[in-house]
Design an enzyme around this catalytic site. Sequence first.
Site, PDB file in Angstrom:
ATOM      1  N   ARG A 274       0.860  -1.184   0.000  1.00 13.41           N
ATOM      2  CA  ARG A 274       0.000   0.000   0.000  1.00 13.41           C
ATOM      3  C   ARG A 274       0.895   1.232   0.000  1.00 13.41           C
ATOM      4  O   ARG A 274       2.039   1.187   0.434  1.00 13.41           O
ATOM      5  CB  ARG A 274      -0.898   0.033   1.239  1.00 13.41           C
ATOM      6  CG  ARG A 274      -1.864  -1.132   1.375  1.00 13.41           C
ATOM      7  CD  ARG A 274      -2.672  -1.012   2.663  1.00 13.41           C
ATOM      8  NE  ARG A 274      -3.679  -2.054   2.783  1.00 13.41           N
ATOM      9  CZ  ARG A 274      -3.510  -3.195   3.444  1.00 13.41           C
ATOM     10  NH1 ARG A 274      -2.349  -3.436   4.060  1.00 13.41           N
ATOM     11  NH2 ARG A 274      -4.470  -4.096   3.510  1.00 13.41           N
TER      12      ARG A 274
ATOM     13  N   LYS B 143      -2.669  -2.131   7.766  1.00 11.02           N
ATOM     14  CA  LYS B 143      -3.899  -1.605   8.369  1.00 11.02           C
ATOM     15  C   LYS B 143      -4.104  -2.210   9.751  1.00 11.02           C
ATOM     16  O   LYS B 143      -3.824  -3.378   9.972  1.00 11.02           O
ATOM     17  CB  LYS B 143      -5.107  -1.914   7.475  1.00 11.02           C
ATOM     18  CG  LYS B 143      -5.199  -1.014   6.252  1.00 11.02           C
ATOM     19  CD  LYS B 143      -6.513  -1.244   5.527  1.00 11.02           C
ATOM     20  CE  LYS B 143      -6.652  -0.275   4.361  1.00 11.02           C
ATOM     21  NZ  LYS B 143      -7.907  -0.482   3.619  1.00 11.02           N
TER      22      LYS B 143
ATOM     23  N   HIS C  46      -1.714   2.837  -6.226  1.00 15.26           N
ATOM     24  CA  HIS C  46      -2.627   1.712  -6.022  1.00 15.26           C
ATOM     25  C   HIS C  46      -2.692   0.822  -7.258  1.00 15.26           C
ATOM     26  O   HIS C  46      -2.909  -0.382  -7.155  1.00 15.26           O
ATOM     27  CB  HIS C  46      -4.022   2.215  -5.659  1.00 15.26           C
ATOM     28  CG  HIS C  46      -4.928   1.125  -5.185  1.00 15.26           C
ATOM     29  ND1 HIS C  46      -4.688   0.415  -4.021  1.00 15.26           N
ATOM     30  CD2 HIS C  46      -6.060   0.596  -5.713  1.00 15.26           C
ATOM     31  CE1 HIS C  46      -5.640  -0.488  -3.858  1.00 15.26           C
ATOM     32  NE2 HIS C  46      -6.473  -0.405  -4.872  1.00 15.26           N
TER      33      HIS C  46
ATOM     34  N   ARG D 168      -0.018  -1.792  -6.931  1.00 16.23           N
ATOM     35  CA  ARG D 168      -0.418  -2.843  -5.988  1.00 16.23           C
ATOM     36  C   ARG D 168      -1.471  -3.752  -6.617  1.00 16.23           C
ATOM     37  O   ARG D 168      -1.425  -4.973  -6.487  1.00 16.23           O
ATOM     38  CB  ARG D 168      -0.961  -2.201  -4.709  1.00 16.23           C
ATOM     39  CG  ARG D 168      -1.569  -3.176  -3.689  1.00 16.23           C
ATOM     40  CD  ARG D 168      -1.882  -2.416  -2.406  1.00 16.23           C
ATOM     41  NE  ARG D 168      -2.879  -3.069  -1.562  1.00 16.23           N
ATOM     42  CZ  ARG D 168      -2.609  -3.969  -0.620  1.00 16.23           C
ATOM     43  NH1 ARG D 168      -1.372  -4.380  -0.428  1.00 16.23           N
ATOM     44  NH2 ARG D 168      -3.576  -4.484   0.111  1.00 16.23           N
TER      45      ARG D 168
ATOM     46  N   HIS E 163      -4.461  -8.707   3.591  1.00 16.13           N
ATOM     47  CA  HIS E 163      -5.914  -8.628   3.737  1.00 16.13           C
ATOM     48  C   HIS E 163      -6.370  -9.490   4.912  1.00 16.13           C
ATOM     49  O   HIS E 163      -5.973 -10.650   5.019  1.00 16.13           O
ATOM     50  CB  HIS E 163      -6.620  -9.130   2.468  1.00 16.13           C
ATOM     51  CG  HIS E 163      -6.573  -8.159   1.343  1.00 16.13           C
ATOM     52  ND1 HIS E 163      -6.769  -8.528   0.032  1.00 16.13           N
ATOM     53  CD2 HIS E 163      -6.337  -6.822   1.315  1.00 16.13           C
ATOM     54  CE1 HIS E 163      -6.663  -7.464  -0.744  1.00 16.13           C
ATOM     55  NE2 HIS E 163      -6.406  -6.420   0.017  1.00 16.13           N
TER      56      HIS E 163
ATOM     57  N   TYR F 102     -10.712  -7.749  -4.998  1.00 19.14           N
ATOM     58  CA  TYR F 102      -9.575  -6.934  -5.409  1.00 19.14           C
ATOM     59  C   TYR F 102      -8.941  -7.401  -6.701  1.00 19.14           C
ATOM     60  O   TYR F 102      -8.405  -6.613  -7.473  1.00 19.14           O
ATOM     61  CB  TYR F 102      -8.541  -7.019  -4.282  1.00 19.14           C
ATOM     62  CG  TYR F 102      -7.500  -5.952  -4.241  1.00 19.14           C
ATOM     63  CD1 TYR F 102      -6.320  -6.079  -4.957  1.00 19.14           C
ATOM     64  CD2 TYR F 102      -7.674  -4.820  -3.458  1.00 19.14           C
ATOM     65  CE1 TYR F 102      -5.335  -5.113  -4.901  1.00 19.14           C
ATOM     66  CE2 TYR F 102      -6.698  -3.847  -3.392  1.00 19.14           C
ATOM     67  CZ  TYR F 102      -5.530  -4.000  -4.118  1.00 19.14           C
ATOM     68  OH  TYR F 102      -4.555  -3.044  -4.051  1.00 19.14           O
TER      69      TYR F 102
END
Length: 302
Positions: A152, A176, A245, A248, A271, A280
């Site tokens: 990311r 995250k 992005h 990625r 994830h 995705y």
Amino acid sequence: MSTLPRSFEQPLERFYEYLRSERELSLHTQQNYKRQLTCIAEQLLELGVENWQQVDAGWVRQIASKGMRNGLKASSLAMRLSALRSFFDYLVHQQVLPANPAKGVAAPRKARPLPKNLDVDEMNQLLEVNDDDPLAIRDRAMMELMYGAGLRLSELVNLNVRDINLSKGDLRVIGKGDKERVVPFAGLACEWVGNWLKVRANIAHADENGLFVSKLGQRISNRNVQKRMAEWGQKQAVSSHINPHKLRHSFATHMLESSGDLRAVQELLGHANLTTTQIYTHLDFQHLAKVYDAAHPRAKRR
């Protein structure tokens, strides 16, 4: 002229007057409210509802379901329910209703458009940056690492020098939710990060820990990375707009197309849920069918 009975029409007329005189909304917005609420009232009449006081959360859900069955887009349905919530808020304020029955009914989420990935040839075209300028070396290292490790933007920017292990070919990432993961990287990504580390000391402040720094010697910002990647996309004559992005996303797509290993790609991307990875990567059905035909023991013809 409206065909609605007075039990529906009178509260609506008072609400429209409130929008005009007190909220002073534009004519366009008022017309949107009127269009949506008239449609809802007509549907409620068809369902046998006689007035607004009879409407409960169940009726509101039926209205939402009917809109979905009729092919109403998520954004249009959200607008319709928003108009109904505003109208019911008004009726609650006027003490016509004890509570707003549309408050707990949510519209379906809008489908988030996924960025298009670059194909392998376009990616090679983008990454063929052969410039000995230190900032160009840095930029190629950033792009190679984003595509090579599926990072990311925030993960790339927050990398410190100590997070990189060139000899082992892995890096430590805080993703995250402050979750740490170790990501492998190799080949050209490893080579160009090494090239950058050789010249980094000429730019970075002595006390700067960030792996990638700006020309001012401080940790590079998200905006600067976005700007530089867009510029390289133009310089390298890549047909589509380049953003972090997209690199990625291309990593995820190419890895899944080559390996078919959804779980591994999930881990590499960081994830929490497999469903996120499925959304995705948008593998096409033909590829999935080929994987199935090649792998499933009962799929092969005898």
